[in-house]
Design an enzyme around this catalytic site. Structure first.
Site, mmCIF file in Angstrom:
data_model
loop_
_atom_site.group_PDB
_atom_site.id
_atom_site.type_symbol
_atom_site.label_atom_id
_atom_site.label_comp_id
_atom_site.label_asym_id
_atom_site.label_seq_id
_atom_site.Cartn_x
_atom_site.Cartn_y
_atom_site.Cartn_z
ATOM 1 N N ASP A 154 2.522 -0.326 2.799
ATOM 2 C CA ASP A 154 3.719 -0.922 3.380
ATOM 3 C C ASP A 154 4.566 -1.489 2.234
ATOM 4 O OD1 ASP A 154 5.388 -2.209 5.424
ATOM 5 O OD2 ASP A 154 4.427 -4.054 4.744
ATOM 6 N N LYS A 182 3.569 4.859 12.087
ATOM 7 C CA LYS A 182 3.162 5.070 10.700
ATOM 8 C C LYS A 182 1.841 5.841 10.628
ATOM 9 C CE LYS A 182 5.143 0.954 8.426
ATOM 10 N NZ LYS A 182 4.772 -0.172 7.536
ATOM 11 N N ASP A 228 7.728 -4.135 2.719
ATOM 12 C CA ASP A 228 8.086 -5.540 2.975
ATOM 13 C C ASP A 228 6.850 -6.358 3.315
ATOM 14 O OD1 ASP A 228 11.061 -5.668 2.791
ATOM 15 O OD2 ASP A 228 10.899 -4.101 4.306
ATOM 16 N N ASP A 264 1.012 -5.622 6.419
ATOM 17 C CA ASP A 264 1.152 -7.023 6.816
ATOM 18 C C ASP A 264 1.638 -7.244 8.237
ATOM 19 O OD1 ASP A 264 3.893 -6.192 6.358
ATOM 20 O OD2 ASP A 264 4.390 -8.327 6.262
ATOM 21 N N ASP A 274 1.751 -1.748 11.003
ATOM 22 C CA ASP A 274 0.725 -1.186 10.124
ATOM 23 C C ASP A 274 -0.592 -0.947 10.855
ATOM 24 O OD1 ASP A 274 2.266 -1.228 7.642
ATOM 25 O OD2 ASP A 274 2.132 -3.402 7.793
#
Length: 227
Positions: free
Chosen positions: A8, A152, A10, A175, A179
């Site tokens: 990831d 994702k 951000d 995070d 995810d």
């Protein structure tokens, strides 16, 4: 050999203030396995980061709506339903929150992102009324209105297939709730300490350190393990 990575951006490769951590440019350019940048950001952002890292542009953008691997781009999300939801949200007085110069969505192809200042309750109400083909995902940085059929994790499966790698060989670090699907596909998953509850519950390991500190620690451990 070090394992392939699904990272990831951000909250995972950034500082607490949202900036790309300078250590990323030390840790990733020479990683001797594929690195997939998997993000909720619009397609140009991870492509640009991969370019400046000097790595192959292997990316999952817009929460799986756009996947680019081995020079081929696949647009997997359907933009029509998310855009209709946001239009209905506006008609009911909702404000996406970006102002007149919305660069957050300017290059977005398959979903719409709204500011965390937007009325979440109204947004979710409008999305629910639209039926089961659209959902709202809170990444901690924006509310993403997207197709339910993309994620994702599904993007990572597509990337792994194109690269001829078992998805279980990947190590994923992230995070937030977007995810969770990546964690389910990868063989090993880590949530940085700043992760939300969904990511923490889904990860194999919750790290003691936040943001890039946590990610850097995992990469250091993976290198030692491969020696």
């Amino acid at each position: 050999m070090v394992p392939p990575l699904a990272l990831d951006i951000d909250g995972t490769l950034t500082t607490a203030s949202g900036r790309i951590d300078a250590r990323v440019f030390e840790l990733l350019p020479h990683w001797d396995a594929p690195v997939v940048l998997a993000t909720g950001k619009a397609f140009p952002y991870p492509v640009a980061l991969a370019h400046f890292l000097g790595r192959a542009e292997t990316v999952i953008a817009e929460n799986g709506g756009v996947v680019h691997v081995d020079g081929e781009t696949a647009v997997l999300g359907d933009p029509e339903a998310p855009r209709a939801v946001v239009e209905a949200f506006r008609e009911r007085g909702g404000d996406p929150g970006w102002g007149d110069r919305d660069t957050v969505n300017r290059w977005r192809e398959t979903e719409v992102a709204l500011s965390l200042d937007a009325d979440e309750t109204l947004l979710r109400e409008v999305a629910a009324a639209a039926g089961g083909d659209v959902e709202v995902v809170d990444t901690g940085y924006a509310y993403h209105v997207k197709s339910t059929g993309v994620s994702k994790g599904r993007g990572l499966e597509r990337v792994a297939d194109a690269l001829g790698i078992d998805p279980g060989e990947f190590v994923a670090i992230g995070d937030s709730e977007n995810d969770v699907s990546t964690f389910a596909v990868a063989g090993e998953s880590y949530a940085v300490a700043n992760a939300d509850g969904a990511a923490r519950d889904a990860a194999d390991i919750v790290l003691a350190e936040s943001y890039t500190d946590g990610t850097a620690g995992v990469l250091a451990d993976l290198r030692k393990r491969s020696e």
